[in-house]
Design an enzyme around this catalytic site. Structure first.
Site: not given
Length: 766
Positions: A489-492, A495
């Site tokens: 996943i991009s935002d995971c 982060e």
């Protein structure tokens, strides 16, 4: 008594037991499973648990979210020597001092460290949706595995959960805080009946539920997902469903409507639905099924007009009404296409399509270690494996992974919206703790968290030709939960990358060895590969088709599900991660990173509303979107004095500050797309944390720190005696209309906001 087990401890030592059917990439790091042990627990323990359950039940209509007390009680017992610092309170007219903030932070992190698992992640409740448990119970009932998989104690706790979250009017909502819907009411009524509750059981609750259903049109008016579940169970006819032809998977990929171009959650749910529809699969017709046929409809079952029922949907459920073009399409497929493909010779193509669909189902199962991308396709895939072969190894491999989704709290047992939020919460927690400038005091906590993040990175792409399986690269990415789940996943990824970069700045003797440089490069490669042509970032993959495809969204309950849209949250996280990486590794793909950041920042500005807000698609709602919007622009180099977007964003947030300080945003903001305060204009610690972080990043303390002081007072005074923070209203959302629990946010964001406040507002004032 129930006991939470973590990682390798979740696997039975006897290989002949369920443990023999489990596979893992990293010794089950992050796995969290609740086990029932009748011999555990002193009389005092059991009484404490019973009191928590009773308190929730007594106040269930005022406070609909559990406080995750069973887990907290277990960790408190395991850390019985823990004694926290004295509590801090700040009076209304009193200044917020650095000493008060520092003590609040130490108390908060001291407590939060006690509920960290040994493998470094923070377990917690990721429930909220009310339509997940029914799919599991229906599947287990059809396959005859209900009592083998769910013990008497499991079933009792599921019933407790359903009764606790039944609304006053007798129905159930789409999620725990929502008003009653036909989707929630019928499926949860059916679940109770399959679990052995009689039509008159539950102190009138079952009868009250049935009355709600019949008063609102009966089960014929359930949503399309509900129609599918009732059809496989045998209490609704496939003739009352709009078509889901599996032949879609045989179409050329160049067509915009090919399933491979859809958002992965959408295609992975409709994939097994296509199989079940294409086979017209129906489970055994038992006495309880015959009884349900009588209980759920306004007319005798054989008199239901199934063709009319295809497009019936109760008004309480109708978030996304079908456009006319969709009704025409379904009618054509139903009356013309399907009769052809149910008979020879076209039926041969149907068989080929079903085989292709099952290949994709098996690929998904195997590459997630039978966890699957989410709970809906998990149980649907499991049912398809049984429908294909009731004695198959694939079906048996699914069974032990059911427990990865089950969570218990004082409100009962629920099915989570994922197999947890382990990586996501841990990456945020690391950033929060480091923001306080007290990191050296929490060596063990950060070292364990660091190890969890390193252990959870995805190390390889999925096998085979990725294009044939419609998969994006994943080597170097971080998932939302565990490495065994594995979907990138991009935002995971962003982060996770931000967290390990921050940790790399701290001495290794405190936080452990830094991650290998090549793995950082791999993470950067994944992020860069996910930028769309408009500059924005979607969730799991590139946006593969057009917005007009949403006209084909058949799910009346959810919005924006058909394609993977770009979001402010994902775009901002990517900017922040790449900007942080660039500072430490300025020579690596510098031009690509600079261009990526610039285009993503332009995208964020382009989707800002005229009032200065950003709609948050994964949290409630404009405070969440605002946090990402502002942090993304600041990370890209924008500043308040040279960026009108930042000025408008700050003005918007300040206009929503409550009179007594802080922010409190209702989930209604998400579904109505209009900022709405929580009832009685109460502040919420999580919204307050997001707004504080946004304003601090945008330099609010240099202009007027008063709103930040008021917000800090709200957070300090909200802290509980033991250093924990209270669980307030639900704060997560997906698909515009369904809320989901992020139980760790109650700890993470007060720590993070007060940490930034201490280091960037109070200290510079000295």
């Amino acid at each position: 008594m129930w006991q939470l087990k973590i990682g390798a401890d979740t696997v039975p030592s006897d290989p002949s037991n369920a443990g023999g059917w489990l596979s893992t990439l990293n010794n089950h790091v992050g796995r969290q499973v609740w086990h029932f042990h009748p011999e555990l627990g002193s009389p005092e323990d059991l009484q404490q648990i019973q009191q928590a359950r009773q308190h929730f039940s007594d106040h269930r209509f005022e406070k609909k979210h559990s406080a995750d007390l069973l887990m907290r009680m277990q960790f408190a017992k395991e850390n019985s020597s823990f004694v926290n610092l004295p509590q801090v309170k700040v009076k209304d007219k009193e200044d917020v001092t650095e000493e008060a903030v520092t003590r609040t932070l130490r108390r908060a992190i001291n407590f939060y460290s006690t509920i960290q698992a040994d493998d470094g992640h923070w377990p917690g409740d990721y429930g909220g949706p009310m339509f997940l448990i029914p799919g599991l119970v229906i599947t287990l009932s059809i396959t005859g595995a209900l009592n083998a998989v769910l013990s008497t104690e499991h079933q009792r706790e599921i019933c407790r959960y359903l009764y606790n979250h039944q609304n006053k009017d007798g129905g159930w909502g789409l999620h725990i805080e929502g008003p009653s819907t036909m989707f929630g009411s019928v499926l949860n009524y059916v679940t109770l009946r399959l679990l052995g509750e009689e039509a008159e059981d539950g102190q009138g609750a079952v009868d009250k539920a049935r009355k709600w259903i019949l008063d609102h049109g009966g089960a014929a008016a359930i949503t399309s997902w509900g129609k599918m579940w009732l059809s496989v169970l045998g209490v609704y006819e496939w003739a009352g469903n709009n078509p889901l032809p599996p032949e879609l998977w045989l179409l050329p990929y160049l067509l915009p409507c090919h399933p491979g171009r859809m958002w992965c959650h959408c295609r992975m749910v409709y994939l097994p639905m296509c199989y079940l529809y294409g086979k017209r699969f129906v489970g055994p017709i038992t006495p309880i099924i015959r009884s349900l046929r009588k209980e759920l409809y306004l007319v005798p079952y054989h008199e239901v007009d199934w063709n009319k029922a295809r497009n019936q949907c109760a008004k309480e459920d109708l978030y996304y009404p079908h456009p006319l073009v969709q009704d025409i399409l379904w009618a054509t497929l139903h009356h013309v296409y399907e009769p052809l493909f149910m008979h020879w010779p076209a039926k041969r193509l149907r068989e080929k399509a079903l085989q292709s669909v099952m290949q994709h189902i098996h690929y998904e199962d195997e590459n997630t270690r039978y966890i699957c991308i989410g709970p809906v396709n998990k149980v649907l895939n499991m049912l398809c494996c049984w429908a294909e072969d009731p004695h198959s190894e694939a079906f048996k491999l699914h069974i032990p992974r059911i427990y990865d989704y089950l969570w218990i709290a004082e409100d009962g047992m629920k099915m989570q919206g994922y197999n947890g939020s382990q990586l996501w919460d841990t990456a945020f927690a690391v950033q929060a703790i480091i923001s306080t400038e007290l990191a050296e005091e929490y060596e063990t906590t950060l070292r364990k968290a660091h190890k969890y993040i390193k252990d959870s990175q995805v190390l390889e792409d999925c096998p085979g030709d990725l294009q044939s399986w419609y998969r994006h690269i994943s080597k170097g990415a971080w998932p939302f939960s565990t490495a065994d789940h594995g979907w990138p996943i991009s935002d995971c990824t962003a982060e996770g990358l931000k967290a390990v970069l921050l940790l790399s700045k701290l001495p290794s003797e405190i936080v452990g060895k830094s991650i290998d440089e090549q793995q950082l490069y791999n993470a950067v490669n994944v992020i860069l590969s996910l930028q769309n042509t408009d500059g924005g970032f979607a969730t799991y993959e590139l946006t593969r088709s057009y917005r007009w495809l949403e006209l084909m969204n058949p799910a009346e309950t959810f919005g924006d599900i058909v394609i993977d849209y770009p979001y402010v949250e994902c775009s901002s996280a990517a900017i922040q991660a790449l900007a942080a990486f660039k500072k430490l590794y300025p020579g690596h793909r510098r031009d690509e990173i600079d261009n990526c950041i610039a285009e993503a920042a332009d995208f964020i500005e382009s989707i800002q509303a005229t009032d200065g807000s950003w709609y948050g698609s994964w949290g409630v709602c404009f405070t969440y979107g605002g946090w990402f919007g502002i942090r993304g622009l600041v990370a890209a180099g924008r500043r308040y004095n040279n960026c009108s977007s930042l000025r408008k964003a700050c003005d918007f947030l300040l206009s929503k500050e409550l009179a007594a300080g802080g922010w409190g945003e209702s989930y209604l903001s998400c579904q109505n797309k209009v900022y709405t305060n929580i009832k009685d204009d109460r502040p919420h610690i999580v919204n307050t944390g997001w707004a504080m972080l946004s304003l601090i990043d945008a330099g609010q303390s240099e202009r007027d720190p008063t709103p930040l002081h008021r917000a800090a007072r709200v957070l300090i005074n909200s802290q509980m005696e033991d250093g924990d923070f209270p669980q307030e209203e639900i704060m997560g959302v997906f698909n515009k209309n369904c809320m989901i629990s992020y139980s760790a946010y109650r700890n993470i964001f007060p720590i993070w906001a007060l940490g930034e406040y201490r280091s960037r507002v109070l200290k510079p004032l000295k």
